[in-house]
Design an enzyme around this catalytic site. Structure first.
Site, PDB file in Angstrom:
ATOM      1  N   PHE A  58       0.875  -1.175   0.000  1.00  0.00           N
ATOM      2  CA  PHE A  58       0.000   0.000   0.000  1.00  0.00           C
ATOM      3  C   PHE A  58       0.909   1.220   0.000  1.00  0.00           C
ATOM      4  O   PHE A  58       1.638   1.443   0.975  1.00  0.00           O
ATOM      5  CB  PHE A  58      -0.830  -0.071   1.281  1.00  0.00           C
ATOM      6  CG  PHE A  58      -1.839   1.016   1.531  1.00  0.00           C
ATOM      7  CD1 PHE A  58      -3.070   1.014   0.889  1.00  0.00           C
ATOM      8  CD2 PHE A  58      -1.597   1.989   2.499  1.00  0.00           C
ATOM      9  CE1 PHE A  58      -4.039   1.974   1.196  1.00  0.00           C
ATOM     10  CE2 PHE A  58      -2.557   2.956   2.805  1.00  0.00           C
ATOM     11  CZ  PHE A  58      -3.780   2.938   2.140  1.00  0.00           C
ATOM     12  N   LEU A  70       0.989   4.880   0.144  1.00  0.00           N
ATOM     13  CA  LEU A  70       0.315   6.154   0.410  1.00  0.00           C
ATOM     14  C   LEU A  70       1.329   7.185   0.940  1.00  0.00           C
ATOM     15  O   LEU A  70       1.469   8.275   0.394  1.00  0.00           O
ATOM     16  CB  LEU A  70      -0.810   5.924   1.449  1.00  0.00           C
ATOM     17  CG  LEU A  70      -1.552   7.159   1.956  1.00  0.00           C
ATOM     18  CD1 LEU A  70      -2.367   7.811   0.841  1.00  0.00           C
ATOM     19  CD2 LEU A  70      -2.500   6.798   3.129  1.00  0.00           C
ATOM     20  N   THR A  71       2.051   6.787   1.990  1.00  0.00           N
ATOM     21  CA  THR A  71       2.966   7.702   2.678  1.00  0.00           C
ATOM     22  C   THR A  71       4.095   8.193   1.761  1.00  0.00           C
ATOM     23  O   THR A  71       4.585   7.448   0.921  1.00  0.00           O
ATOM     24  CB  THR A  71       3.561   6.984   3.910  1.00  0.00           C
ATOM     25  OG1 THR A  71       2.484   6.632   4.764  1.00  0.00           O
ATOM     26  CG2 THR A  71       4.550   7.839   4.673  1.00  0.00           C
ATOM     27  N   ALA A  93       4.358  13.598   3.184  1.00  0.00           N
ATOM     28  CA  ALA A  93       2.938  13.352   3.488  1.00  0.00           C
ATOM     29  C   ALA A  93       2.793  12.074   4.312  1.00  0.00           C
ATOM     30  O   ALA A  93       2.849  10.966   3.787  1.00  0.00           O
ATOM     31  CB  ALA A  93       2.135  13.235   2.189  1.00  0.00           C
ATOM     32  N   PHE A 106       8.633   4.388   3.432  1.00  0.00           N
ATOM     33  CA  PHE A 106       8.360   3.407   4.509  1.00  0.00           C
ATOM     34  C   PHE A 106       7.315   2.384   4.073  1.00  0.00           C
ATOM     35  O   PHE A 106       6.410   2.042   4.848  1.00  0.00           O
ATOM     36  CB  PHE A 106       7.839   4.084   5.790  1.00  0.00           C
ATOM     37  CG  PHE A 106       8.655   5.229   6.332  1.00  0.00           C
ATOM     38  CD1 PHE A 106      10.040   5.218   6.277  1.00  0.00           C
ATOM     39  CD2 PHE A 106       8.031   6.318   6.942  1.00  0.00           C
ATOM     40  CE1 PHE A 106      10.795   6.273   6.807  1.00  0.00           C
ATOM     41  CE2 PHE A 106       8.766   7.374   7.469  1.00  0.00           C
ATOM     42  CZ  PHE A 106      10.150   7.361   7.393  1.00  0.00           C
ATOM     43  N   GLY A 137      16.154  -7.015  35.426  1.00  0.00           N
ATOM     44  CA  GLY A 137      17.360  -7.009  34.570  1.00  0.00           C
ATOM     45  C   GLY A 137      17.178  -7.923  33.367  1.00  0.00           C
ATOM     46  O   GLY A 137      17.618  -7.593  32.252  1.00  0.00           O
ATOM     47  N   GLU A 181      -0.384   3.132  10.312  1.00  0.00           N
ATOM     48  CA  GLU A 181      -1.827   3.136  10.022  1.00  0.00           C
ATOM     49  C   GLU A 181      -2.555   4.218  10.834  1.00  0.00           C
ATOM     50  O   GLU A 181      -3.689   4.060  11.246  1.00  0.00           O
ATOM     51  CB  GLU A 181      -2.434   1.732  10.180  1.00  0.00           C
ATOM     52  CG  GLU A 181      -1.793   0.772   9.164  1.00  0.00           C
ATOM     53  CD  GLU A 181      -2.539  -0.512   8.867  1.00  0.00           C
ATOM     54  OE1 GLU A 181      -3.753  -0.546   9.110  1.00  0.00           O
ATOM     55  OE2 GLU A 181      -1.897  -1.448   8.372  1.00  0.00           O
ATOM     56  N   GLY A 182      -1.848   5.336  11.034  1.00  0.00           N
ATOM     57  CA  GLY A 182      -2.427   6.476  11.757  1.00  0.00           C
ATOM     58  C   GLY A 182      -1.912   6.540  13.177  1.00  0.00           C
ATOM     59  O   GLY A 182      -2.149   5.618  13.967  1.00  0.00           O
TER      60      GLY A 182
END
Ligand code: COS
Length: 386
Positions: free
Chosen positions: A122, A124-125, A129, A155, A341, A364-365
């Site tokens: 996908f 978009l980014t 933006a 990304f 630890g 995803e937001g």
């Protein structure tokens, strides 16, 4: 239910066994190698995991949202890098096509996505933006029976292996952000499409992202998703609504795993002459984690059922994403604290989970985008009711 109840239960048990017996033992190895072995991808294909959400007529299992979140709860019991292998084909990489694709586009790609023969991403980014998705700068200019794409996507999950990208680009220079965005189905072999180098990340080793670069990249006009310009932003928003619910379910699964590990550790680790689980300050952390993960599980199930009934669950999906991703962050932090630890040391795997879950509050937001979505919708509803 899309599957008969017995069949679905069998699927859930199979996924549970696969996760716990096959994947969990490999967690440290895949984190170190930053790679998921090919045989694991193949086994996932054999189990039908690439097509969980793809309709049965296109060769998938066609799970309902409720069924899908139950499977995501199971997948959450191991490293998110494993989910990422099948994540885009089931989610953001296929849902635009399922929701808004033409029949021809669906039959061309969905059967191959369902089997895992091809991988989807996908896109978009962009560098400029992220949260402000509508401000994307990638352009698509019509030239006869083709479009020419120019721009860079950033990304992009699974891009290094993707055969098919859903790419969001501006088709007009109009001044209404969001209304001139068009989604394109772009194959990896499109001339002018190239990939950047694989990003180095804080966590989720084994899952990969990179830039996708378009330089005078020519695609046929038939690549426009749904055949209509200007619908891309809405498609992206609908896909993200659904994706957010899936991610929320995965966060619940991861929280449950971290709680189980923390409880087991607290019951065997002795200090001051007794298991640390006997100390009320440890109990408080365990109880807070249990109550919060239970709350997130209930929210996710309720929202998934409402979605299956055809409701608009934008607000609820944003509530789930915000609450579940923040919740698993707190649970992972307490898991480190309970392990002391050992929680900080690589060999216990808790520090790895702590780094892995950090991404859920971002992709995803971000949490802040979910807050904006929730509040905006509240105001809209109140104004409409007035
Ligand atoms: N379903 C359907 N349509 C939707 C929608 C949804 N969930 N959300 C918005 N839309 C529509 C709106 O109705 C509007 O349509 P009209 O132009 O016909 O009125 C259009 O899309 C634009 O919506 P809006 O005005 O809300 O756009 P904004 O630019 O203000 O959107 C947010 C802002 C923050 C909501 C959006 O940019 C966003 O979700 N950002 C986060 C992006 C993201 O999650 N990125 C992660 C990377 S991908 S892994």
């Amino acid at each position: 239910m899309a599957l008969d109840a017995d069949l679905f239960e069998q699927l859930r048990q199979t996924v549970r066994r696969f996760v716990r017996e096959r994947l969990v033992p490999l967690e440290a190895e895949i984190a170190l190698a930053d790679n998921i072995p090919a045989e694991i991808r193949q086994e996932m294909r054999g189990l039908g995991l690439f097509g969980l959400s793809i309709p049965q007529e296109y060769g998938g299992l066609g799970l309902t949202m409720e069924e899908e979140v139950h499977i995501a709860f199971e997948l959450g019991h191991t490293s998110p890098a494993f989910r990422s292998v099948i994540g885009t084909n089931n989610g953001i990489g296929s849902q635009g096509l399922i929701m808004d694709g033409t029949e021809e586009q669906k039959s061309a790609y969905l059967p191959k996505l369902a089997t895992g023969e091809i991988i989807s991403s996908f896109a978009l980014t962009e560098p400029g933006a992220g949260s402000d998705a509508a401000s994307l700068r990638t352009t698509a200019r019509r030239d006869g029976e083709e479009y020419i794409l120019n721009g860079t996507k950033r990304f992009i999950t699974n891009a290094p292996y993707a055969d098919l990208f859903t790419v969001f680009a501006r088709t007009d220079t109009g001044d209404k952000p969001g209304r001139d965005v068009t989604a394109f189905l772009v194959e990896r072999s499109a001339p002018g499409l190239s990939l950047g180098k694989i990003d180095k990340k804080m966590g989720q080793a084994g899952s990969h992202t990179c830039d996708v670069i378009f330089e005078d990249c020519r695609v046929p006009a038939s690549s426009v998703l749904g055949g209509k310009e200007g619908q891309g932003f809405k498609t992206a928003m609908k896909v993200l609504d659904r994706g957010r619910l899936h991610i929320s379910a995965f966060c619940v699964g991861m929280a449950e795993r971290l709680i189980a590990d923390s409880l087991a550790y607290a019951m065997q680790r002795k200090q001051f002459g007794q298991p640390i689980a006997e100390f009320q300050l440890i109990q408080a952390m365990l109880a807070d984690s249990r109550a919060e993960s239970y709350a997130a599980r209930c929210m996710v199930l309720e929202t998934a059922r409402a979605k299956d009934q055809g409701g608009n669950v934008s607000t609820e999906a944003a509530c789930c994403k915000m609450f579940a991703s923040e919740m698993v962050g707190r649970v992972a932090d307490r898991a480190v604290q309970i392990h002391g630890g050992a929680g900080y040391m690589e060999e216990y795997g808790i520090e790895r989970a702590y780094r892995d879950v950090r991404l859920f509050r971002i992709y995803e937001g971000t949490t802040q985008i979910q807050q904006i979505l929730i509040a905006r919708n509240m105001i809209k509803e109140a104004a409409a009711a007035a």
